[in-house]
Design a protein around this motif. Structure first.
Motif, mmCIF file in Angstrom:
data_model
loop_
_atom_site.group_PDB
_atom_site.id
_atom_site.type_symbol
_atom_site.label_atom_id
_atom_site.label_comp_id
_atom_site.label_asym_id
_atom_site.label_seq_id
_atom_site.Cartn_x
_atom_site.Cartn_y
_atom_site.Cartn_z
ATOM 1 N N UNK A 75 2.720 -56.992 -4.537
ATOM 2 C CA UNK A 75 2.589 -56.493 -5.721
ATOM 3 C C UNK A 75 1.596 -55.280 -5.719
ATOM 4 N N UNK A 76 0.410 -55.663 -5.416
ATOM 5 C CA UNK A 76 -0.519 -54.499 -5.423
ATOM 6 C C UNK A 76 -0.321 -53.389 -4.625
ATOM 7 N N UNK A 77 0.419 -53.520 -3.601
ATOM 8 C CA UNK A 77 0.815 -52.517 -2.693
ATOM 9 C C UNK A 77 1.931 -51.558 -3.258
ATOM 10 N N UNK A 78 2.508 -52.139 -4.111
ATOM 11 C CA UNK A 78 3.670 -51.383 -4.694
ATOM 12 C C UNK A 78 2.904 -50.635 -5.883
ATOM 13 N N UNK A 79 1.995 -51.220 -6.475
ATOM 14 C CA UNK A 79 1.237 -50.674 -7.689
ATOM 15 C C UNK A 79 0.299 -49.383 -7.076
ATOM 16 N N UNK A 80 -0.215 -49.659 -6.045
ATOM 17 C CA UNK A 80 -1.036 -48.642 -5.137
ATOM 18 C C UNK A 80 -0.327 -47.494 -4.950
ATOM 19 N N UNK A 81 1.061 -47.729 -4.299
ATOM 20 C CA UNK A 81 2.058 -46.567 -4.005
ATOM 21 C C UNK A 81 2.634 -45.852 -4.959
ATOM 22 N N UNK A 82 2.779 -46.366 -6.284
ATOM 23 C CA UNK A 82 3.411 -45.708 -7.086
ATOM 24 C C UNK A 82 2.348 -45.157 -8.159
ATOM 25 N N UNK A 83 1.082 -45.386 -8.094
ATOM 26 C CA UNK A 83 0.010 -44.693 -8.746
ATOM 27 C C UNK A 83 -0.327 -43.566 -7.981
ATOM 28 N N UNK A 84 -0.191 -43.814 -6.492
ATOM 29 C CA UNK A 84 -0.485 -42.337 -5.592
ATOM 30 C C UNK A 84 0.639 -41.513 -5.998
ATOM 31 N N UNK A 85 1.827 -41.741 -6.177
ATOM 32 C CA UNK A 85 3.059 -40.933 -6.400
ATOM 33 C C UNK A 85 2.783 -40.302 -8.027
ATOM 34 N N UNK A 86 1.692 -40.687 -8.699
ATOM 35 C CA UNK A 86 1.655 -40.005 -10.192
ATOM 36 C C UNK A 86 2.313 -40.883 -11.173
ATOM 37 N N UNK A 87 2.770 -42.113 -10.986
ATOM 38 C CA UNK A 87 3.470 -43.075 -12.052
ATOM 39 C C UNK A 87 2.246 -43.760 -12.654
ATOM 40 N N UNK A 88 2.510 -43.894 -14.014
ATOM 41 C CA UNK A 88 1.570 -44.657 -14.730
ATOM 42 C C UNK A 88 2.219 -46.030 -15.012
ATOM 43 N N UNK A 89 1.332 -47.038 -14.668
ATOM 44 C CA UNK A 89 1.798 -48.480 -14.559
ATOM 45 C C UNK A 89 0.932 -49.127 -15.649
ATOM 46 N N UNK A 90 1.454 -50.327 -16.266
ATOM 47 C CA UNK A 90 0.909 -51.238 -17.252
ATOM 48 C C UNK A 90 0.735 -52.597 -16.555
ATOM 49 N N UNK A 91 -0.615 -52.972 -16.303
ATOM 50 C CA UNK A 91 -0.873 -54.295 -15.717
ATOM 51 C C UNK A 91 -0.612 -55.386 -16.281
ATOM 52 N N UNK A 92 -0.152 -56.213 -15.924
ATOM 53 C CA UNK A 92 0.088 -57.829 -16.777
ATOM 54 C C UNK A 92 -0.153 -58.893 -15.683
#
Length: 138
Positions: A75-92
């Motif tokens: 999940x952390x890898x997905x989060x890191x990759x998506x943030x690197x692509x400029x996407x905003x994520x909300x952690x829970x």
């Protein structure tokens, strides 16, 4: 564990919906008075059903979409990759939802459809208080 697709639907009548999906997919993997989850293998789908679709509601039955990953690290890898692509994520983190303790994060598409990327840490036997207000509806 390979990632799998997760779909969560609000339904008018949980018993009728369980009967339909039982015929389509077989026995549910998890069945509670206010929740049902079907898991198929080919293709792998995690379908969750919960009450909440109002009669005459203009809102659709789709609660959210999700991708279940095998571990918090994945999940952390997905989060890191998506943030690197400029996407905003909300952690829970460590959220009790859908009779499970989960680590997850959320993102929204341009039309407001919600996606969760999550891992199940453990199953729990009681519905979290947040479910009463709709835990998977952020």
């Amino acid at each position: 564990m390979a990632p799998s697709v997760h779909i969560s639907l609000k339904v008018h009548d949980l018993d009728r919906s369980v009967a339909f999906y039982r015929r389509l997919f077989g026995e549910p993997a998890k069945l509670k008075a206010d929740y049902a989850k079907f898991v198929t293998r080919d293709p792998e789908i995690h379908l969750a059903l919960g009450p909440g679709l109002e009669t005459g509601s203009r809102a659709g039955a789709l609660s959210h979409l999700g991708i279940r990953v095998g571990s918090t690290d994945e999940g952390e890898r997905w989060r890191t990759d998506l943030r690197a692509r400029g996407m905003t994520v909300e952690d829970e983190k460590r959220s009790e939802c859908c009779y499970a303790l989960q680590d997850k994060f959320w993102l929204s598409d341009p039309d407001g459809n919600r996606w969760e990327i999550y891992t199940v840490l453990e199953d729990v036997e009681k519905m979290a208080p947040a479910m009463a207000s709709g835990c998977c509806t952020r």
